[in-house]
Design a protein around this motif. Structure first.
Motif, PDB file in Angstrom:
ATOM      1  N   ASN A 139       0.849  -1.193   0.000  1.00 11.01           N
ATOM      2  CA  ASN A 139       0.000   0.000   0.000  1.00 11.01           C
ATOM      3  C   ASN A 139       0.887   1.246   0.000  1.00 11.01           C
ATOM      4  N   GLU A 140       0.273   2.390   0.147  1.00 12.96           N
ATOM      5  CA  GLU A 140       1.011   3.649   0.013  1.00 12.96           C
ATOM      6  C   GLU A 140       1.561   4.176   1.338  1.00 12.96           C
ATOM      7  N   GLU A 141       1.441   3.415   2.423  1.00 14.32           N
ATOM      8  CA  GLU A 141       1.970   3.859   3.722  1.00 14.32           C
ATOM      9  C   GLU A 141       3.465   3.533   3.774  1.00 14.32           C
ATOM     10  N   ILE A 142       4.277   4.557   3.656  1.00 13.60           N
ATOM     11  CA  ILE A 142       5.718   4.363   3.489  1.00 13.60           C
ATOM     12  C   ILE A 142       6.495   5.002   4.639  1.00 13.60           C
ATOM     13  N   LEU A 143       7.533   4.279   5.091  1.00 15.57           N
ATOM     14  CA  LEU A 143       8.468   4.794   6.088  1.00 15.57           C
ATOM     15  C   LEU A 143       9.871   4.836   5.486  1.00 15.57           C
ATOM     16  N   ARG A 144      10.696   5.717   6.027  1.00 11.73           N
ATOM     17  CA  ARG A 144      12.099   5.701   5.662  1.00 11.73           C
ATOM     18  C   ARG A 144      12.777   4.550   6.403  1.00 11.73           C
ATOM     19  N   PHE A 145      13.724   3.908   5.773  1.00 19.20           N
ATOM     20  CA  PHE A 145      14.424   2.796   6.405  1.00 19.20           C
ATOM     21  C   PHE A 145      15.858   2.760   5.905  1.00 19.20           C
ATOM     22  N   ARG A 146      16.660   1.953   6.561  1.00 17.14           N
ATOM     23  CA  ARG A 146      18.055   1.778   6.148  1.00 17.14           C
ATOM     24  C   ARG A 146      18.467   0.330   6.397  1.00 17.14           C
ATOM     25  N   PRO A 147      19.557  -0.112   5.767  1.00 13.86           N
ATOM     26  CA  PRO A 147      20.046  -1.479   6.010  1.00 13.86           C
ATOM     27  C   PRO A 147      20.559  -1.646   7.441  1.00 13.86           C
ATOM     28  N   PHE A 221       5.175  -3.919  10.362  1.00 10.25           N
ATOM     29  CA  PHE A 221       4.413  -4.189   9.145  1.00 10.25           C
ATOM     30  C   PHE A 221       4.617  -3.083   8.112  1.00 10.25           C
ATOM     31  N   THR A 222       4.602  -1.847   8.584  1.00  6.84           N
ATOM     32  CA  THR A 222       4.784  -0.720   7.665  1.00  6.84           C
ATOM     33  C   THR A 222       6.200  -0.708   7.102  1.00  6.84           C
ATOM     34  N   LEU A 223       7.171  -1.093   7.911  1.00 10.53           N
ATOM     35  CA  LEU A 223       8.548  -1.208   7.435  1.00 10.53           C
ATOM     36  C   LEU A 223       8.629  -2.264   6.327  1.00 10.53           C
ATOM     37  N   ALA A 224       8.017  -3.428   6.547  1.00  8.62           N
ATOM     38  CA  ALA A 224       8.038  -4.481   5.530  1.00  8.62           C
ATOM     39  C   ALA A 224       7.370  -4.009   4.247  1.00  8.62           C
ATOM     40  N   ASN A 225       6.265  -3.278   4.386  1.00 11.21           N
ATOM     41  CA  ASN A 225       5.581  -2.726   3.220  1.00 11.21           C
ATOM     42  C   ASN A 225       6.502  -1.746   2.474  1.00 11.21           C
ATOM     43  N   SER A 226       7.210  -0.922   3.230  1.00 10.34           N
ATOM     44  CA  SER A 226       8.095   0.075   2.620  1.00 10.34           C
ATOM     45  C   SER A 226       9.232  -0.591   1.856  1.00 10.34           C
ATOM     46  N   VAL A 227       9.795  -1.660   2.444  1.00 12.59           N
ATOM     47  CA  VAL A 227      10.865  -2.388   1.769  1.00 12.59           C
ATOM     48  C   VAL A 227      10.343  -3.014   0.476  1.00 12.59           C
ATOM     49  N   ALA A 228       9.158  -3.618   0.542  1.00 12.63           N
ATOM     50  CA  ALA A 228       8.567  -4.235  -0.649  1.00 12.63           C
ATOM     51  C   ALA A 228       8.343  -3.199  -1.749  1.00 12.63           C
ATOM     52  N   LYS A 229       7.771  -2.055  -1.370  1.00 12.28           N
ATOM     53  CA  LYS A 229       7.494  -1.009  -2.367  1.00 12.28           C
ATOM     54  C   LYS A 229       8.781  -0.481  -2.993  1.00 12.28           C
ATOM     55  N   ALA A 230       9.783  -0.289  -2.158  1.00 13.70           N
ATOM     56  CA  ALA A 230      11.042   0.258  -2.653  1.00 13.70           C
ATOM     57  C   ALA A 230      11.735  -0.679  -3.632  1.00 13.70           C
ATOM     58  N   HIS A 231      11.397  -1.964  -3.549  1.00 15.90           N
ATOM     59  CA  HIS A 231      12.005  -2.949  -4.449  1.00 15.90           C
ATOM     60  C   HIS A 231      11.005  -3.445  -5.494  1.00 15.90           C
ATOM     61  N   SER A 232       9.951  -2.652  -5.694  1.00 15.18           N
ATOM     62  CA  SER A 232       8.965  -2.902  -6.762  1.00 15.18           C
ATOM     63  C   SER A 232       8.276  -4.251  -6.620  1.00 15.18           C
ATOM     64  N   LYS A 233       7.981  -4.652  -5.379  1.00 16.02           N
ATOM     65  CA  LYS A 233       7.239  -5.876  -5.117  1.00 16.02           C
ATOM     66  C   LYS A 233       5.784  -5.533  -4.823  1.00 16.02           C
ATOM     67  N   SER A 234       4.884  -6.377  -5.252  1.00 17.66           N
ATOM     68  CA  SER A 234       3.454  -6.105  -5.080  1.00 17.66           C
ATOM     69  C   SER A 234       2.882  -6.663  -3.791  1.00 17.66           C
ATOM     70  N   GLN A 235       3.633  -7.537  -3.122  1.00 16.17           N
ATOM     71  CA  GLN A 235       3.151  -8.157  -1.887  1.00 16.17           C
ATOM     72  C   GLN A 235       4.277  -8.252  -0.867  1.00 16.17           C
ATOM     73  N   PHE A 236       3.877  -8.476   0.384  1.00 18.22           N
ATOM     74  CA  PHE A 236       4.857  -8.796   1.414  1.00 18.22           C
ATOM     75  C   PHE A 236       4.224  -9.725   2.434  1.00 18.22           C
ATOM     76  N   LYS A 237       5.081 -10.490   3.075  1.00 20.38           N
ATOM     77  CA  LYS A 237       4.653 -11.447   4.103  1.00 20.38           C
ATOM     78  C   LYS A 237       5.436 -11.158   5.369  1.00 20.38           C
ATOM     79  N   CYS A 238       4.754 -11.207   6.511  1.00 19.87           N
ATOM     80  CA  CYS A 238       5.400 -10.951   7.797  1.00 19.87           C
ATOM     81  C   CYS A 238       5.257 -12.154   8.718  1.00 19.87           C
ATOM     82  N   ILE A 239       6.347 -12.536   9.354  1.00 23.50           N
ATOM     83  CA  ILE A 239       6.358 -13.569  10.385  1.00 23.50           C
ATOM     84  C   ILE A 239       6.803 -12.900  11.677  1.00 23.50           C
ATOM     85  N   PHE A 240       6.075 -13.157  12.766  1.00 27.47           N
ATOM     86  CA  PHE A 240       6.248 -12.393  13.997  1.00 27.47           C
ATOM     87  C   PHE A 240       5.706 -13.213  15.164  1.00 27.47           C
TER      88      PHE A 240
END
Length: 269
Positions: A139-147, A221-240
């Motif tokens: 989705n469009e909810e994006i956070l800044r992140f770093r490695p 979850f928002t971090l995982a979404n941001s990483v997926a979007k930044a790498h042009s992926k349409s989905q993401f999966k979270c294990i927690f």
């Protein structure tokens, strides 16, 4: 005969591992280079040939108050031509006797397949460690992140332990965290608020998705979404930490099992 391995048998056990777990050769080279310890390795020898082996990796567990010792059974494998003869059952039962002698509190494991939950229950293992598991469309909810860097260990560990509050969980020493960085060096990321890490993900990419093998923290979850979007992926999966699926089991050796939820993940699995 069941015994502990000796140093010069490392390559033999590596080859046995690759035979029992085909397709994992790259990981096996890393594991036997960074984690393997002959002193924690049981082998079954028949007429001078090692035909089965397992690792008893020491792992500390915590319920948030007390710390417990455990042996993590890993790389449990028998050569194909010797299977179905009860050989591995003997090795597993031998490991329990060794743990009793050492005063180890628990024997633990993570199953590769759900069908193995029934197999290991025969040895007195109980379903215990579970995870939450969710798929999302980006989705469009994006956070800044770093490695992630190795200097982030302490802050990441704080997020990890806070996320496991009121659960039984595995304690991660710096050596273990280094292993995670080795495995996920290019696909682990953190989010910071005012310079303090509040969330992290260890993961990997598939063709269409980012798989967060461990997703922790209030913005995970928002971090995982941001990483997926930044790498042009349409989905993401979270294990927690959660109770969607049992992946780990526990057997009491010298302590009783604590009646609380439990999380264990990324122990070389």
């Amino acid at each position: 005969m069941i015994r502990y391995s000796v140093p010069e048998e490392k390559n033999i056990i590596l080859n046995l591992f690759n035979t029992c777990f085909p397709g994992e050769e790259k990981f096996a080279d890393w594991f036997f280079g960074k984690v393997y310890d002959y002193r924690n390795t049981l082998v079954y020898e028949d007429n001078g040939k090692i035909i089965a082996a397992l690792q008893m990796i020491p792992v500390k567990l915590s319920d948030g108050v007390n710390t417990y010792t455990s042996s993590y059974l890993y790389g449990v494998g028998t050569l194909p031509e010797y299977r179905g003869k009860g050989i591995m059952a003997q090795v597993i039962n031998f490991s329990f006797e060794e743990d009793r002698k050492k005063g180890t509190d628990y024997s633990i494991l993570i199953v590769q397949e759900q069908s193995l939950l029934n197999y290991y229950s025969r040895f007195g293992f109980e379903k215990y460690f579970s995870v939450g598991e969710k798929y999302f469309d980006t989705n469009e909810e994006i956070l800044r992140f770093r490695p992630v860097t190795r200097t982030d260990f302490s802050a990441i560990n704080d997020v990890y332990e806070n996320s496991c509050d009121k659960k039984m969980f595995s304690l991660r020493e710096e050596k273990h965290c280094d292993a995670l960085f080795d495995m996920y060096s290019e696909t682990s990321f953190v989010h910071e608020t005012d310079g303090v890490i509040d969330s992290y993900v260890f993961g990997y990419f598939t063709e269409n998705a980012f798989i967060a093998s461990e997703c922790m923290g209030k913005n995970g979850f928002t971090l995982a979404n941001s990483v997926a979007k930044a790498h042009s992926k349409s989905q993401f999966k979270c294990i927690f930490p959660g109770n969607d699926k049992f992946i780990g089991m526990i057997k009491p050796i010298n302590s009783s099992v604590k009646d609380i939820e439990a999380y264990i993940n990324l122990l070389y699995n």
